[in-house]
Design a protein around this motif. Sequence first.
Motif, PDB file in Angstrom:
ATOM      1  N   ARG A  10       0.836  -1.204   0.000  1.00  0.00           N
ATOM      2  CA  ARG A  10       0.000   0.000   0.000  1.00  0.00           C
ATOM      3  C   ARG A  10       0.866   1.248   0.000  1.00  0.00           C
ATOM      4  O   ARG A  10       0.583   2.225  -0.690  1.00  0.00           O
ATOM      5  CB  ARG A  10      -0.945   0.000   1.194  1.00  0.00           C
ATOM      6  CG  ARG A  10      -2.049  -1.052   1.107  1.00  0.00           C
ATOM      7  CD  ARG A  10      -3.100  -0.832   2.174  1.00  0.00           C
ATOM      8  NE  ARG A  10      -3.759   0.453   1.997  1.00  0.00           N
ATOM      9  CZ  ARG A  10      -4.247   1.184   2.999  1.00  0.00           C
ATOM     10  NH1 ARG A  10      -4.128   0.759   4.238  1.00  0.00           N
ATOM     11  NH2 ARG A  10      -4.845   2.322   2.755  1.00  0.00           N
ATOM     12  N   ALA A  11       1.954   1.212   0.793  1.00  0.00           N
ATOM     13  CA  ALA A  11       2.868   2.357   0.811  1.00  0.00           C
ATOM     14  C   ALA A  11       3.563   2.509  -0.534  1.00  0.00           C
ATOM     15  O   ALA A  11       3.732   3.621  -1.045  1.00  0.00           O
ATOM     16  CB  ALA A  11       3.889   2.195   1.935  1.00  0.00           C
ATOM     17  N   SER A  14       1.035   3.791  -3.112  1.00  0.00           N
ATOM     18  CA  SER A  14       0.687   5.175  -2.806  1.00  0.00           C
ATOM     19  C   SER A  14       1.792   6.131  -3.220  1.00  0.00           C
ATOM     20  O   SER A  14       1.531   7.272  -3.620  1.00  0.00           O
ATOM     21  CB  SER A  14       0.386   5.326  -1.310  1.00  0.00           C
ATOM     22  OG  SER A  14      -0.787   4.624  -0.954  1.00  0.00           O
ATOM     23  N   PRO A  20      -2.989   8.855  -1.601  1.00  0.00           N
ATOM     24  CA  PRO A  20      -2.842   7.545  -0.954  1.00  0.00           C
ATOM     25  C   PRO A  20      -4.013   6.629  -1.269  1.00  0.00           C
ATOM     26  O   PRO A  20      -5.125   7.081  -1.555  1.00  0.00           O
ATOM     27  CB  PRO A  20      -2.803   7.895   0.547  1.00  0.00           C
ATOM     28  CG  PRO A  20      -2.391   9.323   0.593  1.00  0.00           C
ATOM     29  CD  PRO A  20      -2.984   9.956  -0.637  1.00  0.00           C
ATOM     30  N   LEU A  21      -3.763   5.340  -1.208  1.00  0.00           N
ATOM     31  CA  LEU A  21      -4.787   4.347  -1.511  1.00  0.00           C
ATOM     32  C   LEU A  21      -5.839   4.276  -0.418  1.00  0.00           C
ATOM     33  O   LEU A  21      -5.545   4.496   0.755  1.00  0.00           O
ATOM     34  CB  LEU A  21      -4.140   2.966  -1.671  1.00  0.00           C
ATOM     35  CG  LEU A  21      -3.228   2.780  -2.875  1.00  0.00           C
ATOM     36  CD1 LEU A  21      -2.554   1.427  -2.797  1.00  0.00           C
ATOM     37  CD2 LEU A  21      -4.003   2.900  -4.168  1.00  0.00           C
ATOM     38  N   ARG A 321       1.259  11.669   3.844  1.00  0.00           N
ATOM     39  CA  ARG A 321       0.771  10.609   2.952  1.00  0.00           C
ATOM     40  C   ARG A 321       1.035   9.233   3.554  1.00  0.00           C
ATOM     41  O   ARG A 321       0.150   8.367   3.585  1.00  0.00           O
ATOM     42  CB  ARG A 321       1.480  10.713   1.591  1.00  0.00           C
ATOM     43  CG  ARG A 321       1.202   9.548   0.642  1.00  0.00           C
ATOM     44  CD  ARG A 321       2.239   9.492  -0.468  1.00  0.00           C
ATOM     45  NE  ARG A 321       2.162  10.621  -1.345  1.00  0.00           N
ATOM     46  CZ  ARG A 321       1.452  10.648  -2.486  1.00  0.00           C
ATOM     47  NH1 ARG A 321       0.771   9.565  -2.857  1.00  0.00           N
ATOM     48  NH2 ARG A 321       1.428  11.706  -3.248  1.00  0.00           N
ATOM     49  N   LEU A 322       2.240   9.016   4.076  1.00  0.00           N
ATOM     50  CA  LEU A 322       2.576   7.734   4.676  1.00  0.00           C
ATOM     51  C   LEU A 322       1.744   7.484   5.927  1.00  0.00           C
ATOM     52  O   LEU A 322       1.311   6.355   6.184  1.00  0.00           O
ATOM     53  CB  LEU A 322       4.069   7.686   5.006  1.00  0.00           C
ATOM     54  CG  LEU A 322       4.614   6.364   5.544  1.00  0.00           C
ATOM     55  CD1 LEU A 322       4.391   5.229   4.544  1.00  0.00           C
ATOM     56  CD2 LEU A 322       6.103   6.489   5.861  1.00  0.00           C
ATOM     57  N   THR A 324      -1.276   8.530   6.430  1.00  0.00           N
ATOM     58  CA  THR A 324      -2.615   8.160   5.965  1.00  0.00           C
ATOM     59  C   THR A 324      -2.668   6.688   5.578  1.00  0.00           C
ATOM     60  O   THR A 324      -3.617   5.977   5.918  1.00  0.00           O
ATOM     61  CB  THR A 324      -3.006   9.032   4.760  1.00  0.00           C
ATOM     62  OG1 THR A 324      -2.999  10.410   5.151  1.00  0.00           O
ATOM     63  CG2 THR A 324      -4.389   8.658   4.246  1.00  0.00           C
ATOM     64  N   VAL A 325      -1.638   6.226   4.870  1.00  0.00           N
ATOM     65  CA  VAL A 325      -1.575   4.817   4.466  1.00  0.00           C
ATOM     66  C   VAL A 325      -1.577   3.915   5.693  1.00  0.00           C
ATOM     67  O   VAL A 325      -2.168   2.832   5.689  1.00  0.00           O
ATOM     68  CB  VAL A 325      -0.319   4.566   3.612  1.00  0.00           C
ATOM     69  CG1 VAL A 325      -0.089   3.074   3.400  1.00  0.00           C
ATOM     70  CG2 VAL A 325      -0.441   5.272   2.270  1.00  0.00           C
ATOM     71  N   ARG A 326      -0.936   4.352   6.767  1.00  0.00           N
ATOM     72  CA  ARG A 326      -0.830   3.540   7.974  1.00  0.00           C
ATOM     73  C   ARG A 326      -1.973   3.780   8.960  1.00  0.00           C
ATOM     74  O   ARG A 326      -1.956   3.292  10.085  1.00  0.00           O
ATOM     75  CB  ARG A 326       0.506   3.796   8.660  1.00  0.00           C
ATOM     76  CG  ARG A 326       1.705   3.340   7.820  1.00  0.00           C
ATOM     77  CD  ARG A 326       2.991   3.444   8.587  1.00  0.00           C
ATOM     78  NE  ARG A 326       4.140   2.979   7.813  1.00  0.00           N
ATOM     79  CZ  ARG A 326       5.381   2.930   8.278  1.00  0.00           C
ATOM     80  NH1 ARG A 326       5.637   3.298   9.538  1.00  0.00           N
ATOM     81  NH2 ARG A 326       6.364   2.496   7.519  1.00  0.00           N
TER      82      ARG A 326
END
Length: 336
Positions: A10-11, A14, A20-21, A321-322, A324-326
């Motif tokens: 996902r990271a 993204s 982000p996904l 962004r990272l 958000t992915v997490r």
Amino acid sequence: MQDTPPGALRAALSARLAAPLGADVTAGGALTLVWSWRGAPHLHRSADLPAIAAAGWPRGDADALSRLAWQRARLVRAGVTGREVHREVADAVAAVLAEQGPVTKSQLSAAVTGRVREELSPFCSPCGVHHVGEQLLRLTALAGGARLVPGSRPLTFEAIPGWPGAPERAGPTEALQRAHLRLFAGGSLADVAAFLGAPRTVVTDDPAGGTVAVSVGGRPGLALAEDVDALRAGPVDVPVLRLLGPSDPLLSARDRELLVPDGTHRKQVWRPLGNPGLVLAGTEPLGVWRTRQKRALELAVTAFRRPTRAERGALDAEAVRLATVRGLDDAVVTVA
């Protein structure tokens, strides 16, 4: 794209998209998470799965054994030497999913073990029981129509809707070779075979068309003919900064000297244990990064040089962004 460790894809995806996904990106639909190349979890376009299963199907007994990696010797000692066992295990996977529905990895292994011949389930010292070979199960799960349930803990599998069954024969790899050379221009057929976890003859006996021999950094390789002009043009200034995770596909290629020319910096990126991520500014490696997760994502960057004001702002944006992915709302960045 490989999902090792879980969540890495996902990271990585993204980092290549404008936003982000979403959380449901791997829940079926257009994209599906399965065990595929080398038995590792990869995200694929759902429409491509039958062709991928066929491309990964062994072409002979020697091919079938070579894909079993370190477990090959154990199965050979048990008298397993042919590719027919791939179909036997794939059919068992399909039967288990049809009868039991979603199952955890341990449930799938146990149920498949009960359906296949004893020789395919040698004694496993670490587990203390007989069970179907781990790599054999991983390599045949897709052919049996199994997909991973995203985010499941413990790891859970379910049937791919409308799956046509295990391939009747091995399929072509030309499209895969071209895709690999598009992403890793200058690579060799040996690189492609290593990615697929297949003997080199799988690709050398059926090489992709439209390729050109090139030399990149003194290393011979291949590129797609339509990409040669872009390669000759050299690097371009791309005003994009991204945080690439430790297992990002770009960091898995063999051309490390081209991606990170400085030897001291390479040692910081690729370590014997516990690789950090890479900060990529355009085509230039800017530094490495690590994170801690509390209420906010804490991103610690060790820079190879002092970032510009624009790059420092981009670092803050990429950290969000990272986060958000997490599944976090905010991020804090420190640069040393």
